[in-house]
Scaffold this motif. Structure first.
Motif, PDB file in Angstrom:
ATOM      1  N   GLN A  48       1.047   4.176  -2.808  1.00  0.00           N
ATOM      2  CA  GLN A  48       0.798   5.577  -2.454  1.00  0.00           C
ATOM      3  C   GLN A  48       1.966   6.483  -2.836  1.00  0.00           C
ATOM      4  O   GLN A  48       1.777   7.679  -3.061  1.00  0.00           O
ATOM      5  CB  GLN A  48       0.503   5.691  -0.956  1.00  0.00           C
ATOM      6  CG  GLN A  48      -0.856   5.130  -0.565  1.00  0.00           C
ATOM      7  CD  GLN A  48      -1.087   5.118   0.932  1.00  0.00           C
ATOM      8  OE1 GLN A  48      -0.143   5.151   1.716  1.00  0.00           O
ATOM      9  NE2 GLN A  48      -2.344   5.062   1.338  1.00  0.00           N
ATOM     10  N   SER A  49       3.159   5.908  -2.925  1.00  0.00           N
ATOM     11  CA  SER A  49       4.333   6.691  -3.322  1.00  0.00           C
ATOM     12  C   SER A  49       4.428   6.852  -4.834  1.00  0.00           C
ATOM     13  O   SER A  49       5.353   7.497  -5.337  1.00  0.00           O
ATOM     14  CB  SER A  49       5.610   6.031  -2.792  1.00  0.00           C
ATOM     15  OG  SER A  49       5.881   4.823  -3.489  1.00  0.00           O
ATOM     16  N   ARG A 105      -6.829   2.139  -1.587  1.00  0.00           N
ATOM     17  CA  ARG A 105      -6.255   3.028  -0.577  1.00  0.00           C
ATOM     18  C   ARG A 105      -5.287   4.052  -1.164  1.00  0.00           C
ATOM     19  O   ARG A 105      -5.059   5.098  -0.552  1.00  0.00           O
ATOM     20  CB  ARG A 105      -5.578   2.203   0.512  1.00  0.00           C
ATOM     21  CG  ARG A 105      -6.579   1.403   1.337  1.00  0.00           C
ATOM     22  CD  ARG A 105      -5.926   0.662   2.468  1.00  0.00           C
ATOM     23  NE  ARG A 105      -6.921  -0.053   3.270  1.00  0.00           N
ATOM     24  CZ  ARG A 105      -6.613  -0.883   4.257  1.00  0.00           C
ATOM     25  NH1 ARG A 105      -5.340  -1.105   4.572  1.00  0.00           N
ATOM     26  NH2 ARG A 105      -7.563  -1.500   4.928  1.00  0.00           N
ATOM     27  N   SER A 106      -4.743   3.745  -2.339  1.00  0.00           N
ATOM     28  CA  SER A 106      -3.832   4.695  -2.983  1.00  0.00           C
ATOM     29  C   SER A 106      -4.533   5.534  -4.039  1.00  0.00           C
ATOM     30  O   SER A 106      -3.989   6.557  -4.475  1.00  0.00           O
ATOM     31  CB  SER A 106      -2.674   3.942  -3.635  1.00  0.00           C
ATOM     32  OG  SER A 106      -3.145   3.131  -4.704  1.00  0.00           O
ATOM     33  N   GLY A 107      -5.723   5.096  -4.464  1.00  0.00           N
ATOM     34  CA  GLY A 107      -6.440   5.798  -5.513  1.00  0.00           C
ATOM     35  C   GLY A 107      -5.958   5.483  -6.917  1.00  0.00           C
ATOM     36  O   GLY A 107      -6.401   6.107  -7.883  1.00  0.00           O
ATOM     37  N   GLU A 160       0.835  -1.201   0.000  1.00  0.00           N
ATOM     38  CA  GLU A 160       0.000   0.000   0.000  1.00  0.00           C
ATOM     39  C   GLU A 160       0.872   1.255   0.000  1.00  0.00           C
ATOM     40  O   GLU A 160       0.601   2.222  -0.733  1.00  0.00           O
ATOM     41  CB  GLU A 160      -0.916  -0.013   1.223  1.00  0.00           C
ATOM     42  CG  GLU A 160      -1.799   1.209   1.352  1.00  0.00           C
ATOM     43  CD  GLU A 160      -2.552   1.219   2.665  1.00  0.00           C
ATOM     44  OE1 GLU A 160      -2.880   2.321   3.142  1.00  0.00           O
ATOM     45  OE2 GLU A 160      -2.807   0.134   3.219  1.00  0.00           O
ATOM     46  N   GLN A 161       1.931   1.259   0.794  1.00  0.00           N
ATOM     47  CA  GLN A 161       2.833   2.411   0.853  1.00  0.00           C
ATOM     48  C   GLN A 161       3.564   2.616  -0.470  1.00  0.00           C
ATOM     49  O   GLN A 161       3.768   3.751  -0.914  1.00  0.00           O
ATOM     50  CB  GLN A 161       3.819   2.226   2.007  1.00  0.00           C
ATOM     51  CG  GLN A 161       3.174   2.320   3.377  1.00  0.00           C
ATOM     52  CD  GLN A 161       4.107   1.896   4.505  1.00  0.00           C
ATOM     53  OE1 GLN A 161       5.118   1.228   4.270  1.00  0.00           O
ATOM     54  NE2 GLN A 161       3.778   2.278   5.726  1.00  0.00           N
ATOM     55  N   SER A 190     -11.959   4.308  -0.768  1.00  0.00           N
ATOM     56  CA  SER A 190     -10.846   3.666  -0.070  1.00  0.00           C
ATOM     57  C   SER A 190     -11.277   2.613   0.942  1.00  0.00           C
ATOM     58  O   SER A 190     -10.436   2.080   1.667  1.00  0.00           O
ATOM     59  CB  SER A 190     -10.010   4.729   0.645  1.00  0.00           C
ATOM     60  OG  SER A 190     -10.812   5.452   1.575  1.00  0.00           O
TER      61      SER A 190
END
Length: 200
Positions: free
Chosen positions: A100-101, A132-134, A96-97, A174
């Motif tokens: 998101q990055s 969750r990141s879109g 997920e991270q 999300s």
């Protein structure tokens, strides 16, 4: 180099490749790819087809096999543990991270494949990361690779393969429910094109 090597290997194996929806392939914008999994050659086909690098998400069991482990590690892939709940949660957070990055991730959401035909149920990892990141999810369907090299077969047969690149599907939100709806929409699209029965 990997792109050219994959192209050469496919030609040497005598596998004609037809690609539908090539215009849908991602450019510089990050996304998540969800691909059905039917054969050992799926990774080779994707290495030739995709225009830039993606983080391949693979099951941790592949660490025990030096050829796929080396391939995935050289591509800066990520291994996920499906047998341990706590480790799986840590893996999901890490992916997920990464999403998101702005990193693009490639998932085989079935998690594995079998000799017999059929689309397996999808795991939720790709769709949780997307919601969750879109990031949009791009469904990619590989059709015909199971007949060439699947299951316990290590000697490829000749035959054509078709890859269908569908338009991306964006998450509605999300939440867990949004991730489930996204998974269902992506799986429906892949099932429509794979030409195999629904095993869910």
């Amino acid at each position: 180099m990997l792109h050219k090597a994959a192209h050469l290997l496919r030609r040497l194996l005598g596998i004609p490749l037809d690609v539908e929806g090539r215009d849908n392939l991602p450019g510089d914008q990050p996304c998540i790819l969800a691909v059905n999994h039917a054969s050992y050659i799926d990774g080779i086909l994707l290495a030739e087809l995709l225009p830039h690098s993606f983080i391949i998400v693979a099951k941790s069991e592949l660490r025990d096999h030096w050829v796929p482990r080396l391939f995935i590690e050289k591509l800066q892939g990520e291994f996920v543990d499906r047998s341990d709940l706590r480790a799986g949660a840590d893996d999901a957070l890490r992916l997920e991270q990464l999403a998101q990055s702005g990193r693009s991730l490639l998932f085989f959401p079935e998690g594995t494949f079998h000799e017999y035909p059929g689309l397996l149920p999808f795991h939720m990892g790709a769709f949780i990361a997307a919601s969750r990141s879109g990031l949009p999810v791009m469904p990619i369907t590989i059709r015909g690779s199971r007949q060439i090299m699947a299951g316990r077969t290590w000697f490829p047969r000749h035959g054509p393969v078709k890859v269908i690149v569908s338009p991306p599907i964006s998450p509605a939100g999300s939440s867990w429910g949004d991730a489930v709806m996204l998974r269902n929409a992506v799986r429906k699209e892949i099932l429509k094109h794979c030409g195999e029965p629904d095993l869910a």
